[in-house]
Design an enzyme around this catalytic site. Structure first.
Site, short mmCIF file in Angstrom:
data_model
loop_
_atom_site.label_atom_id
_atom_site.label_comp_id
_atom_site.label_asym_id
_atom_site.label_seq_id
_atom_site.Cartn_x
_atom_site.Cartn_y
_atom_site.Cartn_z
N ILE A 211 0.85 -1.19 0.00
CA ILE A 211 0.00 0.00 0.00
C ILE A 211 0.89 1.24 0.00
CG2 ILE A 211 -1.79 1.26 1.26
CD1 ILE A 211 -2.44 -1.31 2.77
N GLY A 212 0.79 2.07 -1.02
CA GLY A 212 1.62 3.27 -1.13
C GLY A 212 0.82 4.53 -0.87
N GLU B 293 -10.53 -1.88 4.56
CA GLU B 293 -9.31 -1.98 5.35
C GLU B 293 -9.59 -1.88 6.85
OE1 GLU B 293 -6.20 0.81 4.08
OE2 GLU B 293 -5.16 0.29 5.93
C1 LIG Z 1 2.78 -1.12 11.58
C2 LIG Z 1 2.50 -0.07 10.57
C3 LIG Z 1 2.34 -0.42 9.24
C4 LIG Z 1 2.07 0.58 8.29
N1 LIG Z 1 1.97 0.19 6.97
C5 LIG Z 1 1.73 1.15 6.03
C6 LIG Z 1 1.65 0.77 4.65
O1 LIG Z 1 1.80 -0.39 4.29
N2 LIG Z 1 1.44 1.74 3.74
C7 LIG Z 1 1.26 3.05 4.10
O2 LIG Z 1 1.03 3.88 3.21
N3 LIG Z 1 1.36 3.45 5.39
C8 LIG Z 1 1.58 2.53 6.37
N4 LIG Z 1 1.69 2.90 7.69
C9 LIG Z 1 1.64 4.32 8.03
C10 LIG Z 1 0.37 4.78 8.72
O3 LIG Z 1 -0.72 4.74 7.84
C11 LIG Z 1 0.64 6.19 9.26
O4 LIG Z 1 1.64 6.06 10.24
C12 LIG Z 1 -0.59 6.82 9.84
O5 LIG Z 1 -1.51 7.11 8.84
C13 LIG Z 1 -0.26 8.10 10.65
O6 LIG Z 1 0.50 8.98 9.89
P1 LIG Z 1 1.86 9.61 10.47
O7 LIG Z 1 2.71 8.50 10.98
O8 LIG Z 1 2.43 10.52 9.43
O9 LIG Z 1 1.41 10.47 11.75
P2 LIG Z 1 0.79 11.93 11.74
O10 LIG Z 1 -0.28 12.03 10.75
O11 LIG Z 1 1.91 12.91 11.67
O12 LIG Z 1 0.14 11.99 13.19
C14 LIG Z 1 0.92 12.17 14.39
C15 LIG Z 1 -0.06 12.23 15.56
O13 LIG Z 1 -0.94 13.38 15.41
C16 LIG Z 1 -2.29 12.96 15.46
N5 LIG Z 1 -3.08 13.74 14.49
C17 LIG Z 1 -2.75 14.03 13.20
N6 LIG Z 1 -3.74 14.74 12.60
C18 LIG Z 1 -4.71 14.89 13.53
C19 LIG Z 1 -6.01 15.51 13.51
N7 LIG Z 1 -6.47 16.11 12.43
N8 LIG Z 1 -6.74 15.46 14.64
C20 LIG Z 1 -6.28 14.83 15.76
N9 LIG Z 1 -5.07 14.24 15.84
C21 LIG Z 1 -4.30 14.26 14.73
C22 LIG Z 1 -2.28 11.48 15.05
O14 LIG Z 1 -3.41 10.80 15.58
C23 LIG Z 1 -0.98 11.02 15.66
O15 LIG Z 1 -1.16 10.69 17.01
C24 LIG Z 1 1.95 1.95 8.68
C25 LIG Z 1 2.09 2.30 10.02
C26 LIG Z 1 2.36 1.30 10.96
C27 LIG Z 1 2.51 1.72 12.41
#
Ligand SMILES: Cc1cc2nc3c(=O)[nH]c(=O)nc-3n(C[C@H](O)[C@H](O)[C@H](O)COP(=O)(O)OP(=O)(O)OC[C@H]3O[C@@H](n4cnc5c(N)ncnc54)[C@H](O)[C@@H]3O)c2cc1C
Length: 381
Positions: A128-129, A248
Site C-alpha cells: 500500500i503506497g 481496510e
Molecule cells: C505497523 C504499521 C504499518 C504501516 N503500513 C503502512 C503501509 O503499508 N502503507 C502506508 O502507506 N502506510 C503505512 N503505515 C503508516 C500509517 O498509515 C501512518 O503512520 C498513519 O496514517 C499516521 O501517519 P503519520 O505516521 O504521518 O502520523 P501523523 O499524521 O503525523 O500523526 C501524528 C499524531 O498526530 C495525530 N493527528 C494528526 N492529525 C490529527 C487531527 N487532524 N486530529 C487529531 N489528531 C491528529 C495522530 O493521531 C498522531 O497521534 C503503517 C504504520 C504502521 C505503524
C-alpha cells in the site's frame, strides 16, 4: 448506528471446521508456527501459494478470474480462522483484502485479467503506497507526482512505512497527477500501480521494534508507469481510495491480531487453576464477542453495498485498543518472561504482542483520525 445480526449457516460452520482442520494439519507438519500479528508480519510466500492452491484467496471474486464467488461472510470465516491460528498470511493479505476488490470495482478488463488470477494463486503481492514522509493522517497532501509522457507517466517522489514492500511485486500508490491548484487538495490525485522491480524504484528497510524487516521507505526516481497501470479514472484517486478504506478498517484483523495470546493465556490460567485470572480473561472474551458482532455486521452491510464509514471507524478504533489490552492484561495475570525466542509459547506470543501492538492504533488511520470521522458523522445526524 444499526448493524444487522448475522447467524452463520450449518454449511458455513462446516466450512469453518474444514479450515481449522486444514490449518491444524499444516501446523503439525511444521509448515508454520502460530504468531501474533501474523496478517501483516507473517510473510511467507510459500504458505500463500498453499492457501492459493486451496482456492482460499479471492474467495468472493468472479469465477471467470479464478475466484470462488462465495459470500463476504464465508471470507470473514476464513480470515477469522487464519488469525486465530496465527498463520503467516501477510504476503497475499493486501492483494486479497483490498487490491482485488479495488480492481474489480474500478480496474480495466485487462488489469483484472492480468492481476486477479495471479493474486488468486498466491503468486502476486501488493503493497500500500499511501503514507509519505510529510503525509500521514493528512493524506491528501501527498507530494509524490507523475508527469504525463508518451504512453504513460514519469513518477518521482517517495512513500514511507510501506509494509512488506520488499516482498511485494506491485504497489498501489496515491499520486498527484495534476499539480495542486491551491484550493482543493483532493483534486488531481490518481491511483497508479507501480511495478516494484521497475527501473528507478529503490526500497530501503526501516527497522521494526522486533529487529525484523517489516516496513520500508520506497523511492521513485523517474519511474515510467504505462497508461494501462492507471486504476479507474484519472483525478478520482481520493474517492476511489476512500472506498478501499472501508474494506481496510472493519475486518477481523482489527480485533484479532493478539487472539493467539489470549487463547494461550486462557490455557495457561486453566493449567494453573487460576479462577480469578480466568474471570479477568472472561471479561476480555465478552468484549471480543461484542466487537466481533459489530465487525460481522459491518461485513454484511458492505456485502449489501451499504455505507459503513462510521461503524468501520468505530470497529477499528475500539478493536485496536482491545488488541493492545490483551498483552497488558496478560502480564498482570501471569508470571512471565517475554522474549521472542522464549521456549514457553505464552512468553513468545507475549513478546511479539508487546513489540507489535504500538502500531495497531496507528496503521490504517490513527485512533484520533477515526474519532474525528465518528464525531463528524454524529454531528451530521
Ligand atoms: C505497523 C504499521 C504499518 C504501516 N503500513 C503502512 C503501509 O503499508 N502503507 C502506508 O502507506 N502506510 C503505512 N503505515 C503508516 C500509517 O498509515 C501512518 O503512520 C498513519 O496514517 C499516521 O501517519 P503519520 O505516521 O504521518 O502520523 P501523523 O499524521 O503525523 O500523526 C501524528 C499524531 O498526530 C495525530 N493527528 C494528526 N492529525 C490529527 C487531527 N487532524 N486530529 C487529531 N489528531 C491528529 C495522530 O493521531 C498522531 O497521534 C503503517 C504504520 C504502521 C505503524
Amino acid at each position: 448506528m444499526k448493524l444487522p445480526t448475522v447467524h452463520f449457516t450449518e454449511e458455513q460452520h462446516k466450512f469453518r471446521l474444514a479450515i481449522r482442520e486444514f490449518l491444524q494439519k499444516e501446523q503439525e507438519k511444521g509448515t508454520f508456527q502460530t504468531k501474533c500479528d501474523s496478517w501483516l508480519s507473517g510473510c511467507d510466500p510459500e504458505f500463500s501459494k498453499i492457501i492459493g492452491s486451496q482456492g482460499w484467496i479471492g474467495l468472493t471474486w468472479p469465477k471467470k478470474y479464478g475466484g470462488a464467488e462465495r459470500s463476504a461472510l464465508d471470507r470473514y470465516i476464513l480470515t477469522e480462522e487464519f488469525l486465530a491460528a496465527g498463520a503467516p498470511v501477510a504476503a497475499h493479505w493486501i492483494a486479497d483484502r483490498q487490491t482485488g476488490p479495488l480492481l474489480l470495482r474500478f480496474g480495466t478488463e485487462s488489469q483484472k485479467e492480468f492481476f486477479l488470477p495471479k493474486i488468486i494463486k498466491g503468486e502476486c503481492y501488493f503493497a500500500i503506497g499511501l503514507s509519505e514522509p510529510n503525509s500521514g493522517s493528512d493524506l491528501a497532501s501527498v507530494s509524490t507526482h507523475a508527469k504525463k509522457v508518451d504512453g504513460g507517466w514519469i513518477v518521482n517522489g517517495s512513500k514511507t512505512w510501506t509494509s512488506n514492500a520488499h516482498d511485494a511485486h506491485y504497489m498501489i500508490t496515491l499520486i498527484r497527477t495534476e499539480p495542486f491548484d491551491g484550493s482543493n487538495k483532493h483534486k488531481g490525485l490518481s491511483q497508479l500501480i507501480i511495478d516494484l522491480h521497475a527501473e528507478g524504484v529503490s526500497i530501503t528497510p526501516i527497522q521494526y521494534l522486533t529487529g525484523k524487516r517489516h516496513f520500508n521507505e520506497v523511492f521513485f526516481e523517474n519511474v515510467f508507469v504505462p497508461d494501462e497501470m492507471v486504476v479507474g479514472e484519472l483525478g478520482q484517486g481520493w474517492k476511489q481510495g476512500l472506498a478501499e478504506l472501508a474494506f481496510e478498517r472493519s475486518g477481523p484483523e482489527r480485533i484479532l491480531s493478539t487472539l493467539p495470546l489470549l487463547m494461550e493465556l486462557i490455557e495457561e490460567l486453566k493449567k494453573q487453576g487460576n479462577e480469578q485470572g480466568l474471570q479477568e480473561a472472561a471479561k476480555l472474551v465478552s468484549q471480543l464477542w461484542s466487537l466481533r458482532n459489530m465487525s460481522i455486521g459491518v461485513a454484511k452491510v458492505l456485502e449489501e453495498g451499504g455505507e459503513v464509514a462510521i461503524p468501520a471507524a468505530l470497529v477499528k478504533s475500539i478493536g485496536t485498543k482491545f488488541e493492545q489490552s490483551i498483552p497488558e492484561i496478560t502480564r498482570l495475570l501471569i508470571d512471565c518472561y517475554p522474549r521472542l525466542d522464549a521456549e514457553r509459547k505464552l512468553d513468545r506470543l507475549l513478546a511479539e504482542s508487546i513489540l507489535h501492538s504500538p502500531g495497531f492504533t496507528i496503521r490504517g488511520g490513527t485512533s484520533e483520525i477515526l474519532y474525528g470521522i465518528v464525531a463528524k458523522g454524529v454531528v451530521a445526524q
